[in-house]
Design a protein around this motif. Structure first.
Motif, PDB file in Angstrom:
ATOM      1  N   ASN A   8       0.838  -1.215   0.000  1.00  0.00           N
ATOM      2  CA  ASN A   8       0.000   0.000   0.000  1.00  0.00           C
ATOM      3  C   ASN A   8       0.863   1.251   0.000  1.00  0.00           C
ATOM      4  N   MET A   9       1.915   1.254   0.822  1.00  0.00           N
ATOM      5  CA  MET A   9       2.791   2.424   0.899  1.00  0.00           C
ATOM      6  C   MET A   9       3.481   2.668  -0.437  1.00  0.00           C
ATOM      7  N   VAL A  10       3.992   1.605  -1.054  1.00  0.00           N
ATOM      8  CA  VAL A  10       4.655   1.745  -2.353  1.00  0.00           C
ATOM      9  C   VAL A  10       3.647   2.234  -3.399  1.00  0.00           C
ATOM     10  N   LEU A  11       2.449   1.662  -3.364  1.00  0.00           N
ATOM     11  CA  LEU A  11       1.408   2.059  -4.309  1.00  0.00           C
ATOM     12  C   LEU A  11       0.998   3.519  -4.110  1.00  0.00           C
ATOM     13  N   ILE A  12       0.855   3.932  -2.862  1.00  0.00           N
ATOM     14  CA  ILE A  12       0.477   5.319  -2.573  1.00  0.00           C
ATOM     15  C   ILE A  12       1.553   6.282  -3.078  1.00  0.00           C
ATOM     16  N   LEU A  13       2.814   5.962  -2.791  1.00  0.00           N
ATOM     17  CA  LEU A  13       3.904   6.842  -3.241  1.00  0.00           C
ATOM     18  C   LEU A  13       3.945   6.916  -4.765  1.00  0.00           C
ATOM     19  N   LEU A 120      -8.399  11.718  -5.090  1.00  0.00           N
ATOM     20  CA  LEU A 120      -9.414  10.968  -5.831  1.00  0.00           C
ATOM     21  C   LEU A 120      -8.781   9.792  -6.568  1.00  0.00           C
ATOM     22  N   LEU A 121      -7.652  10.034  -7.176  1.00  0.00           N
ATOM     23  CA  LEU A 121      -6.963   8.992  -7.936  1.00  0.00           C
ATOM     24  C   LEU A 121      -6.466   7.891  -7.000  1.00  0.00           C
ATOM     25  N   ILE A 122      -5.852   8.287  -5.903  1.00  0.00           N
ATOM     26  CA  ILE A 122      -5.318   7.318  -4.945  1.00  0.00           C
ATOM     27  C   ILE A 122      -6.441   6.495  -4.321  1.00  0.00           C
ATOM     28  N   GLN A 123      -7.531   7.169  -3.939  1.00  0.00           N
ATOM     29  CA  GLN A 123      -8.645   6.486  -3.292  1.00  0.00           C
ATOM     30  C   GLN A 123      -9.527   5.717  -4.271  1.00  0.00           C
ATOM     31  N   SER A 124      -9.179   5.763  -5.543  1.00  0.00           N
ATOM     32  CA  SER A 124      -9.872   4.932  -6.518  1.00  0.00           C
ATOM     33  C   SER A 124      -9.240   3.557  -6.592  1.00  0.00           C
ATOM     34  N   ILE A 125      -8.005   3.423  -6.109  1.00  0.00           N
ATOM     35  CA  ILE A 125      -7.271   2.173  -6.268  1.00  0.00           C
ATOM     36  C   ILE A 125      -7.013   1.468  -4.935  1.00  0.00           C
ATOM     37  N   ILE A 126      -6.555   2.185  -3.927  1.00  0.00           N
ATOM     38  CA  ILE A 126      -6.184   1.577  -2.646  1.00  0.00           C
ATOM     39  C   ILE A 126      -7.357   0.823  -1.992  1.00  0.00           C
ATOM     40  N   PRO A 127      -8.573   1.396  -1.894  1.00  0.00           N
ATOM     41  CA  PRO A 127      -9.667   0.646  -1.268  1.00  0.00           C
ATOM     42  C   PRO A 127     -10.043  -0.630  -2.028  1.00  0.00           C
ATOM     43  N   VAL A 128      -9.923  -0.618  -3.349  1.00  0.00           N
ATOM     44  CA  VAL A 128     -10.212  -1.833  -4.122  1.00  0.00           C
ATOM     45  C   VAL A 128      -9.192  -2.908  -3.759  1.00  0.00           C
ATOM     46  N   LYS A 129      -7.923  -2.526  -3.697  1.00  0.00           N
ATOM     47  CA  LYS A 129      -6.864  -3.462  -3.317  1.00  0.00           C
ATOM     48  C   LYS A 129      -7.128  -4.007  -1.914  1.00  0.00           C
ATOM     49  N   SER A 130      -7.488  -3.135  -0.987  1.00  0.00           N
ATOM     50  CA  SER A 130      -7.754  -3.568   0.392  1.00  0.00           C
ATOM     51  C   SER A 130      -8.955  -4.504   0.457  1.00  0.00           C
ATOM     52  N   ALA A 131      -9.989  -4.212  -0.306  1.00  0.00           N
ATOM     53  CA  ALA A 131     -11.179  -5.072  -0.314  1.00  0.00           C
ATOM     54  C   ALA A 131     -10.836  -6.461  -0.845  1.00  0.00           C
ATOM     55  N   LEU A 132     -10.033  -6.509  -1.897  1.00  0.00           N
ATOM     56  CA  LEU A 132      -9.649  -7.801  -2.475  1.00  0.00           C
ATOM     57  C   LEU A 132      -8.729  -8.600  -1.555  1.00  0.00           C
ATOM     58  N   GLU A 133      -8.016  -7.907  -0.668  1.00  0.00           N
ATOM     59  CA  GLU A 133      -7.110  -8.574   0.265  1.00  0.00           C
ATOM     60  C   GLU A 133      -7.770  -8.902   1.601  1.00  0.00           C
ATOM     61  N   SER A 134      -9.042  -8.547   1.785  1.00  0.00           N
ATOM     62  CA  SER A 134      -9.703  -8.791   3.069  1.00  0.00           C
ATOM     63  C   SER A 134      -9.950 -10.287   3.270  1.00  0.00           C
ATOM     64  N   ASN A 135      -9.989 -10.695   4.528  1.00  0.00           N
ATOM     65  CA  ASN A 135     -10.183 -12.108   4.855  1.00  0.00           C
ATOM     66  C   ASN A 135     -11.512 -12.636   4.347  1.00  0.00           C
ATOM     67  N   LEU A 136     -12.564 -11.827   4.443  1.00  0.00           N
ATOM     68  CA  LEU A 136     -13.874 -12.268   3.970  1.00  0.00           C
ATOM     69  C   LEU A 136     -13.861 -12.578   2.482  1.00  0.00           C
ATOM     70  N   VAL A 137     -13.219 -11.735   1.696  1.00  0.00           N
ATOM     71  CA  VAL A 137     -13.155 -11.948   0.247  1.00  0.00           C
ATOM     72  C   VAL A 137     -12.289 -13.165  -0.058  1.00  0.00           C
ATOM     73  N   LYS A 138     -11.197 -13.310   0.652  1.00  0.00           N
ATOM     74  CA  LYS A 138     -10.331 -14.471   0.432  1.00  0.00           C
ATOM     75  C   LYS A 138     -11.100 -15.776   0.660  1.00  0.00           C
ATOM     76  N   ILE A 139     -11.915 -15.812   1.717  1.00  0.00           N
ATOM     77  CA  ILE A 139     -12.646 -17.028   2.062  1.00  0.00           C
ATOM     78  C   ILE A 139     -13.866 -17.228   1.164  1.00  0.00           C
ATOM     79  N   HIS A 140     -14.707 -16.190   1.049  1.00  0.00           N
ATOM     80  CA  HIS A 140     -16.009 -16.368   0.402  1.00  0.00           C
ATOM     81  C   HIS A 140     -15.999 -16.148  -1.109  1.00  0.00           C
TER      82      HIS A 140
END
Length: 189
Positions: A8-13, A120-140
């Motif tokens: 996330n830090m590398v992506l944000i930078l 706007l640009l940063i928050q268009s990508i980081i939350p999607v990445k976080s959602a895809l990495e969440s435990n619920l998404v990984k399992i379900h």
């Protein structure tokens, strides 16, 4: 494997450097970035709604017992929790929905009131990445087994400066001890 915080830090930078080159003064570019932001949030909510439907379809009523640590600095005792896997997942999903709505609210204030455009640009990508990495998404969604790091209950995320309120305990002795000693917030005179 690299931790999500590092990526996330590398992506944000990287996105911050990219956003400096984006001509936000052009109304068409600004409109496009706003559309990207809206589309990413619609994607996240669609993903969460799909996860919710999978949770409801599975109806996993396996009992889950654990000891929830007391809030940091509260002086309270750890609280025993008895729930089902389905209800635990629903609670976690509800927390993710709330976090997403808070992020949208903050972005609306930053963009419409303070006129910031780069986030706007940063928050268009980081939350999607976080959602895809969440435990619920990984399992379900991705079908990974709920073992190891994905075994419920999940470790709570670290707060400010890496501080947590404590570790969630699942061993039988800790659960029984907490059930015996927990008073539910009743204070002694």
């Amino acid at each position: 494997m690299v931790s999500p915080q590092v990526t996330n830090m590398v992506l944000i930078l990287g996105l911050m450097q990219l956003s400096k080159k984006v001509p936000f003064d052009n109304p068409d570019v600004l409109f496009g970035v706003r559309c990207l932001y809206i589309a990413s949030n619609v994607l996240i909510f669609g993903l969460y709604l799909y996860v919710q439907s999978v949770i409801n379809k599975k109806k996993d009523l396996t009992t889950l017992k654990y000891v929830e640590p007391a809030p940091l600095g509260s002086g309270e005792e750890p609280k025993p929790v008895t729930t089902t896997v389905q209800e635990y997942d629903r609670t976690q999903l509800r927390n993710q929905f709330k976090a997403q709505l808070m992020g949208i609210g903050m972005m609306v204030v930053m963009h419409l009131w303070f006129k910031y455009k780069n986030p706007l640009l940063i928050q268009s990508i980081i939350p999607v990445k976080s959602a895809l990495e969440s435990n619920l998404v990984k399992i379900h969604v991705f079908g990974k087994p709920a073992t190891g790091n994905l075994a419920r209950p999940w470790k709570s995320a670290q707060g400010f400066l890496g501080m947590t309120s404590g570790e969630i305990k699942t061993d039988k002795a800790s659960v029984e001890n907490a059930e015996r000693n927990y008073r539910g917030g009743v204070k002694e005179d």
